[in-house]
Design an enzyme around this catalytic site. Sequence first.
Site, short mmCIF file in Angstrom:
data_model
loop_
_atom_site.label_atom_id
_atom_site.label_comp_id
_atom_site.label_asym_id
_atom_site.label_seq_id
_atom_site.Cartn_x
_atom_site.Cartn_y
_atom_site.Cartn_z
N LYS A 14 36.43 -12.61 20.06
CA LYS A 14 35.89 -13.98 20.15
C LYS A 14 36.06 -14.57 21.54
O LYS A 14 35.21 -15.32 22.01
CB LYS A 14 36.47 -14.88 19.07
CG LYS A 14 37.94 -15.22 19.23
CD LYS A 14 38.42 -16.04 18.03
CE LYS A 14 39.91 -16.02 17.89
NZ LYS A 14 40.69 -16.75 18.89
N ARG A 89 44.55 -24.14 13.74
CA ARG A 89 45.15 -22.96 13.11
C ARG A 89 45.53 -23.23 11.66
O ARG A 89 45.84 -22.29 10.93
CB ARG A 89 46.43 -22.56 13.85
CG ARG A 89 46.20 -21.81 15.13
CD ARG A 89 47.50 -21.21 15.64
NE ARG A 89 47.38 -20.80 17.02
CZ ARG A 89 46.80 -19.68 17.43
NH1 ARG A 89 46.31 -18.83 16.54
NH2 ARG A 89 46.72 -19.38 18.70
N ARG A 125 45.47 -0.48 23.44
CA ARG A 125 45.45 -1.13 24.76
C ARG A 125 46.56 -0.58 25.66
O ARG A 125 47.69 -0.39 25.22
CB ARG A 125 45.70 -2.63 24.60
CG ARG A 125 44.55 -3.40 24.04
CD ARG A 125 45.02 -4.84 23.94
NE ARG A 125 43.99 -5.72 23.46
CZ ARG A 125 44.20 -7.00 23.16
NH1 ARG A 125 45.41 -7.52 23.29
NH2 ARG A 125 43.22 -7.74 22.73
N ARG A 158 51.94 -2.96 26.15
CA ARG A 158 52.74 -4.18 26.05
C ARG A 158 53.49 -4.18 24.72
O ARG A 158 52.96 -3.69 23.71
CB ARG A 158 51.85 -5.43 26.11
CG ARG A 158 51.11 -5.62 27.43
CD ARG A 158 50.38 -6.95 27.41
NE ARG A 158 49.71 -7.16 26.12
CZ ARG A 158 49.22 -8.31 25.70
NH1 ARG A 158 49.30 -9.37 26.47
NH2 ARG A 158 48.64 -8.42 24.54
N ARG A 169 51.39 -9.34 13.48
CA ARG A 169 50.50 -10.38 14.04
C ARG A 169 49.27 -10.55 13.16
O ARG A 169 48.80 -11.66 12.92
CB ARG A 169 50.05 -9.99 15.45
CG ARG A 169 51.07 -10.24 16.55
CD ARG A 169 50.68 -9.54 17.85
NE ARG A 169 49.54 -10.17 18.52
CZ ARG A 169 48.78 -9.54 19.43
NH1 ARG A 169 49.01 -8.27 19.75
NH2 ARG A 169 47.80 -10.17 20.02
#
Length: 211
Positions: A14, A89, A125, A158, A169
């Site tokens: 997004k 949120r 990633r 990371r 998450r």
Amino acid sequence: MDITVFLGAPGSGKGTQAKILAKDRGYQHLSTGDILRAAIAAQTSVGLKAKKFLDEGNLVPDDVMIELIDKTLGDLPGSSKILLDGFPRTVAQANALDASTRTRVTRSIFFEVPSNLLMERLTGRRICSKCGQPFHVVFRPPAQNGVCDVCQGPLLQRPDDTESVVKRRLEVFEEQNQPLLNFYQNTQRLQKLNANVPVDTLQTELVKALH
Ligand SMILES: [Zn+2]
């Protein structure tokens, strides 16, 4: 004012879509982080209020965030097309936005991606530890495994992108997002887009959804 809320998990794309709309179509992309940084840098009274919470290691409370967003929108021309990214949120925040005519949300768009694909996107990633260039083990692999194409620095994952953290998450996102989807669905302001498509295809669908 035309206000669109972008809803989507981390890795749903997004943010990338919002940036394209801002660059090519005159939308104002407002992420919570940007709004906070700008208000703190400008040392507005509400910015300083927010800074106090952040300095103490706390989240900025809803009423302060709403005040910040209201102030930010108030400084923009009435004809502005706003993309809100990262806020609301919670349903309480969504209700608070709707309580003011200036910040009443016009529509929301949910960027839908199956969670197994989000896992693959996020855990794949890699970031160059020297220059920060992003890579992906599947979608954007470096020419030489583990080495940056730009500066030859070592690529790292990371801590946020490790499997256990990503899983958590995504679970947290899911728990928070479902009530928001229901809220905008119940007020006829929800559109869902299949975000598991190429960036250009998604942009075309998004532009249609915004009209
Ligand atoms: Zn590098």
